[in-house]
Scaffold this active site. Structure first.
Site, PDB file in Angstrom:
ATOM      1  N   CYS A 104       0.845  -1.196   0.000  1.00 56.54           N
ATOM      2  CA  CYS A 104       0.000   0.000   0.000  1.00 56.54           C
ATOM      3  C   CYS A 104       0.879   1.245   0.000  1.00 56.54           C
ATOM      4  CB  CYS A 104      -0.922   0.015   1.214  1.00 56.54           C
ATOM      5  SG  CYS A 104      -0.012   0.018   2.772  1.00 56.54           S
ATOM      6  N   CYS A 145       3.419   1.719   2.769  1.00 53.31           N
ATOM      7  CA  CYS A 145       4.707   1.024   2.605  1.00 53.31           C
ATOM      8  C   CYS A 145       5.686   1.915   1.833  1.00 53.31           C
ATOM      9  CB  CYS A 145       4.515  -0.295   1.859  1.00 53.31           C
ATOM     10  SG  CYS A 145       3.467  -1.486   2.702  1.00 53.31           S
ATOM     11  N   CYS A 187      46.746 -15.573 -15.118  1.00 52.86           N
ATOM     12  CA  CYS A 187      47.283 -15.658 -13.757  1.00 52.86           C
ATOM     13  C   CYS A 187      46.325 -14.982 -12.792  1.00 52.86           C
ATOM     14  CB  CYS A 187      48.676 -15.018 -13.677  1.00 52.86           C
ATOM     15  SG  CYS A 187      48.644 -13.244 -14.013  1.00 52.86           S
ATOM     16  N   CYS A 203      45.090 -11.445 -13.474  1.00 55.62           N
ATOM     17  CA  CYS A 203      43.976 -11.310 -14.428  1.00 55.62           C
ATOM     18  C   CYS A 203      42.645 -11.431 -13.690  1.00 55.62           C
ATOM     19  CB  CYS A 203      44.050 -12.394 -15.500  1.00 55.62           C
ATOM     20  SG  CYS A 203      45.526 -12.341 -16.520  1.00 55.62           S
ATOM     21  N   ASP A 241      20.485 -32.221  17.057  1.00 57.68           N
ATOM     22  CA  ASP A 241      19.050 -32.333  17.305  1.00 57.68           C
ATOM     23  C   ASP A 241      18.741 -33.823  17.498  1.00 57.68           C
ATOM     24  OD1 ASP A 241      16.250 -31.642  17.289  1.00 57.68           O
ATOM     25  OD2 ASP A 241      16.194 -32.498  15.270  1.00 57.68           O
ATOM     26  N   ASP A 272      17.481 -31.201  11.274  1.00 55.68           N
ATOM     27  CA  ASP A 272      16.766 -31.544  10.043  1.00 55.68           C
ATOM     28  C   ASP A 272      15.406 -30.870   9.909  1.00 55.68           C
ATOM     29  OD1 ASP A 272      15.414 -32.991  12.056  1.00 55.68           O
ATOM     30  OD2 ASP A 272      14.720 -34.444  10.573  1.00 55.68           O
ATOM     31  N   ASP A 299      14.813 -26.170  13.569  1.00 53.09           N
ATOM     32  CA  ASP A 299      16.267 -26.109  13.743  1.00 53.09           C
ATOM     33  C   ASP A 299      16.897 -24.968  12.935  1.00 53.09           C
ATOM     34  OD1 ASP A 299      16.329 -28.459  15.330  1.00 53.09           O
ATOM     35  OD2 ASP A 299      16.182 -29.673  13.515  1.00 53.09           O
TER      36      ASP A 299
END
Length: 804
Positions: free
Chosen positions: A17, A20, A85, A88, A498, A697, A701
């Site tokens: 809107c 914002c 090299c 570069c 975990d 996992d 976490d």
């Protein structure tokens, strides 16, 4: 300070809107150095006038993101040719980073590519390619890895042709040179080869046709106010060639010409040979990518409009129905809708045994359908498949820079001018003091210093090791997201695990049910299952699965609410049902004193208990047990033998946590931790000076994975966890944690060996060349050998063994 005012524009996402837009506009206008900022909601765009001496574009992006919005950025990879090299690569990197709209550019000499992050509203792909070409190199957008492989093969073939022609023209000159040595006087040299004009005819094509690439590179480097290996080669070979031309013109009865045509020609030939070996070796260091690309299926058998049709893999779209016959590769990621089979997923998980699949099972592209005919629906295609994501992570890691490379980059940036200075001083000392007035001896010393000091080995030391190390890790099922993580992992001394899905299999089962006398067990389970069905937590899914297996019907739920770390609640048949921990019961004033002893007994056996109340009255409990992974105990012992502290952290209660920890040999646990508290626990460990790796996992976490020094996500877990992590352990085997740490150690040792060799080579070689103990052609051979030896040392990582 300059009062220059620049204008820039940024595409902004997340505005809903006018408020914002106003908020962003005010925020930008408050930044010191911003003259005026206007934000257009309709175009989702901001136009900013600013003083570049006071503020950078990155500050605008930070401010916009701090306000809760996003800035549209793009990231592309470009194949670069013409680099010789590290100087570069540094020059291209600096040139790209100076472009307005480019936020980050990394150039990798070993991979011969650049990764550029930029604002598409300010700069285009064509602008980036144009800048690279202006700097004196060639660039093209990298569409896929096979395109880059083909491009590299063509470049190698072209280099090979140049070397063969150069060698054919240089061999007669080398023959003549060898014939001049006293100890080789027995070697016959045809008189025609002793003719200065014949030597010049042989040397000229090598110098100006074969060696023209060095002149072009040197010119472009000097034009951009820098110096690279080409400058050293051009100065050295040109000095030898033009001095010889001058001697040839003066040659006659009264002047014996001192010629160095063989020096310039043989040097160019040896440099080309070294570059050819180097290119082939670098090609070998990206074998991991080639292997992964080779795993992909080429076609898929799809059903469209009731007709079976074989189409190229690129034409498969999400939602396609695909038929997969026994023995065929599964073309893309998807879900089985008809049939049963076993699938070999070893290329993803490293697990040699095929995994049974049935209707509803997920399958992954490039895995092998072993024995059943199945029909599947495509859910991920192209760059979104699991294999493509793995390839992308490996590419990003190989193209990234480790912090240790900064030292080499800084030295490479000033190396060539220093070498030229040393060469000039060497020339003067020889001409004035060592062999006064003897131009030829001084020239040889100058050429030797210039040639032996070429900084190729220094530029290749780090990136080739990163390529080989991350490639080998990928083969072992360990995906490092970048070179910095490959470097940092070696310092880990504390691993936080975990519990569910990490130490355990993450597939718990409903083991115990205790319903109070005032409610039947079937009704009790129906109420609990109905509420838990709305949750995605592994424990909730296990409870629901166990209830459905008992043939109990679930009911509709209203006003469902998940309470992270505690449980769930909802309305079932107009009754308020609460299921969760004892803390949740206490919060809802539910009396559970009568069953505390039973809970403690269940938890002491490693079972997780969930309590339930109906309409504010305790109704019963269920217990769930999760089996420990077969490899967890051995993997944890292995970490402890490496003097790494292992801690298990879980949201489960302390009694259950300790029971599970005891089974796998973990002495320290952090239990009853809410999802938002896991990151805080990691910070506490870090505050004591520990280098912490968090392994998990699940979605819960992700914050801890992001906060840890190194976040490791189990590859069998959620996409969110893998996105937040620095390393993905594809196989889900905790042995991969130790493997990752060992691979980090081995790679860093390899990098240090390479840097030691590269620095040591120059520290020893330059004084020897300056002292006149190295003929220019010997210096050229030594220079070529140094680059090849660094690459070959890095390639040892491809055979690295990780003892378990």
């Amino acid at each position: 300070m300059s009062n220059e005012v620049k204008e820039t524009s940024l595409q902004i996402t997340g505005m809903t809107c006018a408020a914002c837009a106003n908020r962003i506009e005010k925020g930008l206008n408050k930044i010191d150095g911003v003259e005026e900022a206007n934000v257009n909601l309709a175009l989702e765009k901001s136009v900013i006038k600013y003083n570049p001496e006071k503020v950078s574009q990155q500050e605008f992006e930070k401010k916009i993101e701090a306000l809760g919005y996003g800035v549209v950025k793009d990231k592309k990879e470009f194949a670069i040719t013409g680099m010789t090299c590290a100087a570069c690569a540094n020059r291209i990197e600096k040139g790209l980073n100076k472009m307005e709209g480019v936020t980050l550019a990394n150039v990798n000499l070993a991979l011969e590519h650049a990764t550029v992050e930029y604002y598409p509203s300010q700069v285009s792909v064509a602008d980036i390619v144009g800048r690279v070409e202006k700097l004196g190199y060639l660039a093209h957008l990298k569409e896929n890895e096979q395109d880059t492989v083909d491009f590299r093969e063509k470049a190698i073939q072209k280099q090979k042709q140049k070397f063969i022609i150069s060698a054919i023209l240089s061999l007669p000159l080398l023959w003549t040179m060898v014939g001049h040595f006293s100890f080789t006087s027995f070697i016959y040299v045809p008189a025609i080869l002793m003719n200065p004009w014949v030597q010049m005819i042989l040397a000229t094509p090598v110098q100006f046709i074969i060696g023209w690439q060095f002149y072009v590179g040197a010119f472009k480097a000097l034009r951009n106010q820098s110096a690279n290996m080409d400058v050293l080669v051009v100065i050295g070979t040109s000095a030898a060639y033009f001095y010889s031309v001058f001697q040839t013109i003066l040659s006659g009865e009264h002047h014996h010409a001192q010629l160095y045509f063989e020096t310039s020609a043989v040097l160019i030939t040896l440099i080309l040979l070294g570059k050819l070996f180097e290119a082939k070796a670098k090609g070998r260091s990206s074998e991991a990518i080639k292997k992964l690309v080779g795993l992909q299926a080429k076609t898929a058998l799809v059903v469209r409009g009731g007709i079976e049709k074989e189409v190229p893999l690129e034409e498969v779209i999400i939602g396609d129905t695909i038929l997969v016959k026994p023995g065929e590769k599964i073309p893309v990621d998807g879900v089985i809708v008809e049939g049963n089979t076993a699938v070999d997923e070893s290329m993803l998980t490293g697990e040699s045994l095929p995994i049974d699949k049935t209707v509803g099972s997920l399958v992954y592209g490039s895995t092998i359908n072993k024995n059943g005919f199945v029909k599947m629906t495509a859910t991920k295609v192209g760059r979104d498949t699991a294999l493509s994501q793995i390839i992308k992570v490996v590419e990003d890691a190989q193209g990234s820079k480790a912090p240790i490379q900064r030292l080499a980059d800084k030295i490479s940036g000033i190396f060539v001018p220093i070498v030229i200075g040393i060469a000039i001083i060497t020339y003067i000392i020889w001409l004035v003091f060592i062999t006064p007035g003897e131009f030829s001896s001084a020239l040889e010393a100058l050429i030797s210093v210039l040639v032996i000091a070429c900084p190729c080995a220094l530029g290749l030391a780090t990136p080739t090791s990163i390529m080989a190390g991350s490639g080998r890790a990928a083969e072992l099922g360990i995906l490092f997201k970048g070179g910095e993580y490959l470097e940092q992992t070696q310092h880990i001394n504390t691993v936080v695990l975990d519990k569910t899905g990490t130490v355990t299999k993450g597939k718990p089962e409903l083991t115990d049910v205790y319903a109070e006398e005032h409610i039947s067990e079937r009704l009790f389970l129906s109420f609990i299952g109905s509420v838990e069905k709305q949750s995605e937590h592994p424990l909730a899914q296990a409870i629901v699965r166990g209830i459905l297996e008992r043939g109990i019907e679930l009911r509709d739920v209203k006003e469902f609410e998940a309470i992270p770390g505690y449980g769930v609640k909802g309305i079932v048949n107009q009754k308020a049902v609460v299921v969760g921990t004892r803390q949740l019961m206490n919060q809802n004033n539910i009396d559970i004193t009568s069953i505390l002893n039973m809970m403690e007994e269940l938890e002491a056996n490693g079972k997780t208990t969930m309590l339930a109340s109906i309409n504010g009255q305790y109704a019963g409990l269920v217990a769930v047990s999760d089996t420990i992974k077969e490899t967890s105990k051995k993997a944890i012992k292995r970490l402890q033998e490496m003097n790494i502290e292992v801690i298990m952290m879980t949201g489960d209660n302390e009694r259950t946590a300790k029971a599970i920890a005891a089974q796998v040999g973990i002495g320290q646990t952090i239990a009853e931790v809410l999802p938002e508290g896991k990151a805080e626990e990691v910070k506490k460990l870090q505050s004591t000076g520990k280098k912490v790796a968090m392994v998990g996992d699940g979605i819960n976490d992700a914050p801890a994975l992001a906060v840890a020094d190194i976040g490791m996500a189990i590859g069998t877990g959620t996409d969110v966890a893998m996105e937040a992590a620095d390393i993905t352990l594809i196989r889900g085997d905790l042995n991969s944690i130790a493997d990752a740490i060992i691979m980090s150690h081995k790679t860093m040792i390899n990098i240090k060996q390479n840097l030691f060799w590269a620095f040591g080579y120059n520290i020893i070689g330059i004084p020897i060349a300056a002292a006149g103990f190295l003929a220019p052609w010997v210096a050229g051979a030594a220079m070529a050998f140094s680059s090849v030896s660094v690459v070959l040392n890095a390639l040892r990582l491809q055979r690295a063994r990780l003892d378990k």
